[in-house]
Design an enzyme around this catalytic site. Structure first.
Site, PDB file in Angstrom:
ATOM      1  N   LEU A  64      44.905  39.137  35.367  1.00 27.52           N
ATOM      2  CA  LEU A  64      43.708  39.696  34.864  1.00 27.52           C
ATOM      3  C   LEU A  64      42.744  38.488  35.411  1.00 27.52           C
ATOM      4  O   LEU A  64      41.684  38.554  34.426  1.00 27.52           O
ATOM      5  CB  LEU A  64      44.091  40.255  33.354  1.00 27.52           C
ATOM      6  CG  LEU A  64      44.750  40.589  33.195  1.00 27.52           C
ATOM      7  CD1 LEU A  64      44.878  40.815  31.327  1.00 27.52           C
ATOM      8  CD2 LEU A  64      45.005  42.585  32.955  1.00 27.52           C
ATOM      9  N   CYS A  65      42.546  38.414  35.925  1.00 28.59           N
ATOM     10  CA  CYS A  65      41.347  37.473  36.922  1.00 28.59           C
ATOM     11  C   CYS A  65      41.183  38.316  37.496  1.00 28.59           C
ATOM     12  O   CYS A  65      40.701  37.758  39.088  1.00 28.59           O
ATOM     13  CB  CYS A  65      41.704  36.263  36.810  1.00 28.59           C
ATOM     14  SG  CYS A  65      42.646  35.838  37.555  1.00 28.59           S
TER      15      CYS A  65
END
Lengths: 292, 131
Positions: A90-91
């Site tokens: 999630l980056c």
């Protein structure tokens, strides 16, 4: 066509997602500041270290007995790729962009007929490379429980790399990490660790004087080069930590904005449908009354 | 003569940067006093205490472990793996360093590495006792 209830549920769930991404963005922003400070604070050490090694290397130039960490083994057959990535996803494209340059590098080497070994640092890089390059992965460490990268972690990685080097398991080592340029820009970078890359460091101007070394140059270099590997890895890890938070922050900012757009669209749809239903019911009542 | 430009850097941060009167560093082969205009020199460090004398004469003591010092016409650069001002150096911090050194010794391969690790440990213990 979705019923009113479906739409209501949908809106509620997107709202919940938006809350989460918003929270993640704020957490990343808070962590980013710390990580960024650490990365910036570590830069002077590694640049000075390179400068000192550059000075020493130019003094040692041409002399026999220079350590192999500096000059290399004389071969370039087996390459070790140290791929440093984050522990969490999630980056945005952070992990995949590092994996991508490592993959391209590996493909190029394989095409040249070299042997490739991969050492992954961080869970996500391992996940990304496992499927296609699983057979090349020789080592893996992750720092899941580590809150703040300290020099000790870098040293443990460096120790493993050095042991492998001394056992003659590879000739050239390259570190892949993401350089922190700014919050919105991170640059995946390849850095050659062994043999040491001294091309970038300009020797200091001694005004014609020569360094007096205590103990001898060779001995200092022998002490310094393993340390330099740890320092460069440490720098890579810190840059990575800052880049990860930066990447996560902008990814989550985007996600929050998208969720907001989605909620707007869904609300409009919901209101229209509600209006349509009311109109329909009114027509039914009126036409029913007229029929009487 | 202008002051000596002194920089003390640890991997985590830049601890000191500025002009000082003189610096005494614990070199592997003995203590060295560095004054402005010192000839270029490179040395590795043993665990010990760096004494920084400011222009006014006030002295500051900083514990360093592992690293090296470089003197060139631009000044003195000290790269230390661990650097803690003496004021912050408690018995606890010291005990941690000693146990780390003991672990290093246990890991060290026989021969040169072992000899070096023993040396570091002894130096640390000597420092610990002066605390």
């Amino acid at each position: 066509m979705a019923s009113l209830k479906d739409l209501r549920n949908r809106i509620a769930s997107v709202k919940a997602t938006r809350k989460i991404t918003k929270a993640m963005q704020m957490v990343a922003a808070a962590k980013l500041r710390r990580a960024q400070e650490a990365a910036v604070a570590a830069r002077p050490y590694s640049t000075r270290m390179s400068a000192v090694i550059g000075n020493l290397a130019s003094a040692m130039n041409g002399q026999a007995g220079a350590p192999t960490l500096l000059t290399g083994t004389g071969f370039a057959e087996t390459h070790l790729l140290i791929v440093a990535t984050a522990e969490r996803g999630l980056c945005g494209g952070f992990n995949s962009s590092i994996a991508k340059i490592a993959r391209e590098h590996a493909d190029r080497l394989i095409a040249q007929g070299k042997t490739v070994k991969i050492f992954t640092v961080g869970k996500k890089g391992n996940d990304a490379l496992k499927r296609l390059y699983g057979k090349y992965i020789v080592e893996h460490v992750d720092f899941r429980g580590v809150k703040q990268m300290s020099f000790a972690e870098a040293q443990s990685v460096a120790q493993k790399v050095l042991n492998m080097f001394h056992n003659g398991e590879f000739d050239v080592a390259t570190l892949f990490f993401s350089e922190f340029k700014s919050v919105i820009s991170q640059k995946p970078t390849a850095l050659r660790l062994i043999p040491a890359d001294v091309s970038g460091a300009a020797p200091a101007d001694l005004g014609g004087a020569v360094y007096e070394a205590e103990p001898e140059e060779g001995e200092i270099l022998a002490d310094l080069l393993p340390r330099n590997i740890a320092v460069q890895i440490f720098r890579g890890l810190l840059e990575n930590a800052a880049s990860e938070q930066g990447a996560r922050m902008s990814a989550m900012d985007n996600a929050t904005r998208n969720a907001g757009d989605m909620i707007n669209k869904l609300s409009i749809k919901y209101n229209r449908q509600r209006q349509a239903q009311i109109t329909k019911e009114l027509i039914e009542i009126i036409s029913g009354a007229e029929a009487l | 003569m202008a002051g000596l430009h002194f920089e003390l850097v640890s991997p985590a941060r830049l601890l000191f940067s500025g002009s000082v009167a003189s610096v005494t560093i614990p070199g592997t082969e003995g203590e060295m006093g560095i004054y402005p205009g010192h000839s270029p020199v490179l040395t590795t460090l043993r665990p010990g205490v760096v004494t920084v004398t400011r222009d006014g004469g006030a002295a500051e003591r900083i514990f360093v472990k592992g690293g090296m010092a470089e003197v060139n016409p631009q000044g003195l650069t000290l790269l230390a793996e661990v650097a803690v001002p003496m004021a912050e150096l408690t018995a606890e911090v010291m005990a941690k360093q000693v146990s780390a050194a003991e672990a290093d010794l246990a890991d060290a391969k026989p021969g040169e590495a072992q000899r070096k690790a023993t040396e570091v440990l002894n130096q640390l213990k000597a420092l610990q006792s002066t605390l």
